[in-house]
Design an enzyme around this catalytic site. Structure first.
Site, PDB file in Angstrom:
ATOM      1  N   LYS A  11       0.846  -1.203   0.000  1.00 48.24           N
ATOM      2  CA  LYS A  11       0.000   0.000   0.000  1.00 48.24           C
ATOM      3  C   LYS A  11       0.881   1.254   0.000  1.00 48.24           C
ATOM      4  O   LYS A  11       1.939   1.254  -0.615  1.00 48.24           O
ATOM      5  CB  LYS A  11      -0.994  -0.064   1.166  1.00 48.24           C
ATOM      6  N   HIS A  94      -8.360  -2.983  -6.316  1.00 48.02           N
ATOM      7  CA  HIS A  94      -8.377  -3.081  -4.853  1.00 48.02           C
ATOM      8  C   HIS A  94      -9.523  -2.242  -4.283  1.00 48.02           C
ATOM      9  O   HIS A  94      -9.834  -1.175  -4.796  1.00 48.02           O
ATOM     10  CB  HIS A  94      -7.029  -2.601  -4.289  1.00 48.02           C
ATOM     11  N   GLU A  96      -9.647  -0.356  -1.847  1.00 49.34           N
ATOM     12  CA  GLU A  96      -9.264   1.009  -1.458  1.00 49.34           C
ATOM     13  C   GLU A  96      -9.303   1.944  -2.664  1.00 49.34           C
ATOM     14  O   GLU A  96      -9.521   3.146  -2.516  1.00 49.34           O
ATOM     15  CB  GLU A  96      -7.878   0.982  -0.781  1.00 49.34           C
ATOM     16  N   GLY A 176      -7.635  -4.471   7.144  1.00 52.77           N
ATOM     17  CA  GLY A 176      -7.059  -3.524   8.097  1.00 52.77           C
ATOM     18  C   GLY A 176      -7.826  -3.422   9.403  1.00 52.77           C
ATOM     19  O   GLY A 176      -7.595  -2.513  10.194  1.00 52.77           O
TER      20      GLY A 176
HETATM   21  P1  13P Z   1      -4.651  -6.043   5.603  1.00 50.66           P
HETATM   22  O1  13P Z   1      -3.886  -7.338   5.541  1.00 50.66           O
HETATM   23  O2  13P Z   1      -3.866  -4.917   6.195  1.00 50.66           O
HETATM   24  O3  13P Z   1      -6.007  -6.230   6.217  1.00 50.66           O
HETATM   25  O4  13P Z   1      -4.914  -5.607   4.093  1.00 50.66           O
HETATM   26  C1  13P Z   1      -5.439  -6.538   3.218  1.00 50.66           C
HETATM   27  C2  13P Z   1      -5.360  -5.993   1.857  1.00 50.66           C
HETATM   28  O5  13P Z   1      -6.074  -5.056   1.533  1.00 50.66           O
HETATM   29  C3  13P Z   1      -4.399  -6.578   0.922  1.00 50.66           C
HETATM   30  O6  13P Z   1      -4.593  -6.090  -0.351  1.00 50.66           O
END
Ligand code: 13P
Length: 265
Positions: A11, A94, A96, A176
């Site tokens: 990220k 993704h 996000e 997350g």
């Molecule tokens: P986390 O492992 O921090 O929950 O994130 C997962 C993710 O979005 C991987 O692309």
């Protein structure tokens, strides 16, 4: 037989100054017997440093996104041809980016098509929101995401068939948050995803598509997911910045990969 894949999604973390060192450490700590494909996806500006650090380690480099056009007036964007020599994988769609950049299934499909054309191995993300799961709609939502994304290949089905597609099931409420899907739910969703790929027009491809689980994966909980034959690895966020966690996750993946090779399944 499907490969076992552990992909690190860093990220918006690390800098060109420190990413190479972290990548080198993770590569050294994740050498295992079983045939596990390891991928590190740093920010765009760290791709070169991470690529240098990983040369000769067997760990692949991936980008976290790619634009849906090849070039043009798209300030700040990075296209598939620009990634040549810097990345061999790419994460597409993704949650996000659905959230922050308003990406739709249609746009994600176009990005996936660009990745496939450029020979970048795509990890396409799908997953439901908490309210959708609580309303019993998770299955429908993910099916619709798969269908909406793959519609981009209606006129070019071979491009998808040869893309070496990987899908990551990432329930949005598990990203997350420290909350996980249950292994059995993730497994059921992996089958749903393959079913949706078949229904969209790729019945021969569907059973060969690796499905990864993503959402608060750690060394402590990866076993629950890899115990499911339908799950072929993990897309790891927060824990992927921690070499100890990656060592544990890949070690567990190595056991799964060895066992699956041994049983031919
Ligand atoms: P986390 O492992 O921090 O929950 O994130 C997962 C993710 O979005 C991987 O692309």
């Amino acid at each position: 037989m499907r490969p076992v894949v552990v992909a690190a999604n860093w990220k918006m973390n690390t800098t060109p100054g420190d990413a190479g060192e972290l990548a080198r450490t993770i590569a050294a700590r994740t050498v295992v017997e079983g045939p596990v494909e390891r991928v590190i996806c740093p920010p765009f500006v760290c791709l070169a440093a991470v690529g240098d650090a990983l040369r000769g380690t067997g760990v692949a480099v991936g980008a976290q996104d790619v634009h849906h056009e090849l070039s043009g007036a798209y300030t700040g964007a990075i296209s598939a041809p620009m990634l040549a020599g810097l990345a061999s994988w790419v994460i597409v769609g993704h949650s996000e980016r659905r959230r922050d950049a308003r990406e739709t299934d249609e746009l994600i499909g176009r990005k996936l098509h660009r990745a496939a054309e450029a020979g970048l191995r795509p990890i396409v993300c799908v997953g439901e929101q908490l309210a959708e799961r609580e309303a019993g709609r998770a299955d429908r939502v993910v099916r619709d995401q798969v269908a909406g994304i793959l519609a981009a290949f209606a006129a070019d089905p071979t491009a998808l068939a040869t893309s070496r597609l990987v899908v990551a099931y990432e329930p949005v409420w598990a990203i997350g948050t420290g909350r996980n899907a249950r292994g059995s739910d993730a497994s059921a969703m992996a089958e749903t995803i393959r079913d949706a790929i078949a229904a969209a027009g790729w019945p021969a491809l569907a059973p060969a598509v690796p499905v990864l689980y993503g959402g608060s994966v750690t060394a402590a909980n990866i076993g629950e997911f890899l115990a499911e034959p339908a799950i072929d690895g993990a897309l790891v966020g927060g824990a992927s910045l921690k070499p100890d966690e990656m060592a544990g996750i890949v070690a567990r993946a190595g056991l799964t990969a060895s066992a699956r090779v041994g049983t031919g399944g």
